[in-house]
Design a protein around this motif. Structure first.
Motif, short mmCIF file in Angstrom:
data_model
loop_
_atom_site.label_atom_id
_atom_site.label_comp_id
_atom_site.label_asym_id
_atom_site.label_seq_id
_atom_site.Cartn_x
_atom_site.Cartn_y
_atom_site.Cartn_z
N LYS A 117 6.80 18.33 49.47
CA LYS A 117 6.24 18.39 48.12
C LYS A 117 7.20 17.81 47.08
N LYS A 118 8.47 17.75 47.42
CA LYS A 118 9.44 17.17 46.50
C LYS A 118 9.18 15.67 46.37
N THR A 119 9.39 15.13 45.18
CA THR A 119 9.09 13.72 44.97
C THR A 119 10.20 12.94 44.26
N ALA A 120 10.98 13.59 43.40
CA ALA A 120 11.93 12.87 42.55
C ALA A 120 13.27 12.68 43.25
N TYR A 121 13.28 11.89 44.32
CA TYR A 121 14.50 11.72 45.10
C TYR A 121 15.56 10.91 44.36
N GLY A 122 15.15 10.09 43.42
CA GLY A 122 16.13 9.40 42.59
C GLY A 122 16.92 10.36 41.73
N ASN A 123 16.30 11.46 41.35
CA ASN A 123 17.00 12.49 40.57
C ASN A 123 17.81 13.43 41.45
N ASN A 157 27.37 21.98 36.87
CA ASN A 157 26.67 23.17 37.35
C ASN A 157 25.16 23.00 37.36
N LEU A 158 24.71 21.76 37.48
CA LEU A 158 23.29 21.44 37.55
C LEU A 158 23.01 20.69 38.85
N PRO A 159 21.81 20.84 39.42
CA PRO A 159 21.54 20.26 40.74
C PRO A 159 21.02 18.83 40.75
N TYR A 160 20.66 18.28 39.58
CA TYR A 160 20.00 16.97 39.54
C TYR A 160 21.02 15.84 39.58
N VAL A 161 21.74 15.74 40.69
CA VAL A 161 22.90 14.85 40.74
C VAL A 161 22.55 13.38 40.53
N GLY A 162 21.35 12.96 40.92
CA GLY A 162 20.97 11.57 40.77
C GLY A 162 20.75 11.15 39.33
#
Length: 242
Positions: free
Chosen positions: A97-103, A141-146
């Motif tokens: 269901k995840k889609t934003a792999y660039g993020n 401290n945030l998970p959106y490394v991309g």
């Protein structure tokens, strides 16, 4: 000076709409072919002119390096064919269901740091596709490394509030030096306003001279003797409108 300034769809968030590696540039079909080819020429890469799942937010949805490309589950068959026509590396469609792999993924040809919320099986798929070690991590401290950082084979740039521990992890995994900066006049989500590789960098048009100075030197795409004055208030040699 191999750093350029651009807009896409009237927005300086070019990292949301496009993706670059050492081999390819993916740009949505709504960007004119002339403009897309100009960007690929700047970066010295092959052009893939396609949407992803019918969407223009290519940079947010796709992650890639020279070895492989990760795509969301709703990518269309004709879009995969457009990629295969240019790119002969690994291509994986993630059936989640995840889609934003660039993020969610920050990668170069040496390693990948991924959103720690991804499952071990998903991390393994990413690692196998990109042909590098994939390690969970955070930035500020945030998970959106991309979206919080951008990386090439020469350097990486990250959110100004990256911790020392996070910086060490990125440097250990990506095998490059990590610098903290902003883009587009103070935006800390560096990956949203920047694409690049070892040849050049393209930043959002709101990026200031001091930001361009840091970005250019961190990614190794400018001469060592270029000064901040070369970036501040002098854009005669920088393309500014796409």
């Amino acid at each position: 000076m191999a750093i350029y300034s651009a807009n896409l769809f009237g927005s300086a968030s070019i990292g949301v709409y496009s993706l670059a590696t050492e081999e390819i540039l993916i740009v949505p079909k709504a960007v004119s072919l002339r403009k897309a080819e100009r960007m690929s020429k700047w970066l010295n890469v092959k052009l893939i002119h396609t949407n992803i799942g019918g969407s223009i937010v290519v940079g947010a949805l796709v992650c890639a390096n020279s070895n492989g490309i990760i795509l969301p589950h709703f990518v269309k068959d004709e879009e995969i064919e457009a990629i295969k026509a240019v790119f002969d590396g690994n291509i994986t469609v993630m059936e989640t269901k995840k889609t934003a792999y660039g993020n969610m993924v920050l990668a170069n040809d040496y390693g990948a740091v991924v959103d720690p919320r991804l499952k071990p099986s998903e991390i393994k798929q990413i690692s196998d596709t990109l042909g590098v070690e994939a390690v969970p991590g955070e930035i500020a401290n945030l998970p959106y490394v991309g979206s919080l950082a951008a990386a090439t084979n020469r350097g990486a740039l990250a959110h100004p509030m990256i911790t020392d521990e996070e910086r060490k992890l990125l440097e250990d995994v990506l095998k490059v030096r990590v610098e903290a900066t902003t883009v587009n006049c103070g935006i800390p989500y560096v990956g949203t306003g920047l694409i690049g590789n070892s040849h050049a960098a393209i930043v959002g048009s709101l990026t200031t001279g001091p930001e361009m100075f840091i970005i250019g030197h961190a990614l190794g795409v400018v001469k060592e003797d270029e000064r901040i004055e070369d970036f501040q208030g002098n854009r005669a040699d920088i393309e500014t409108e796409l």
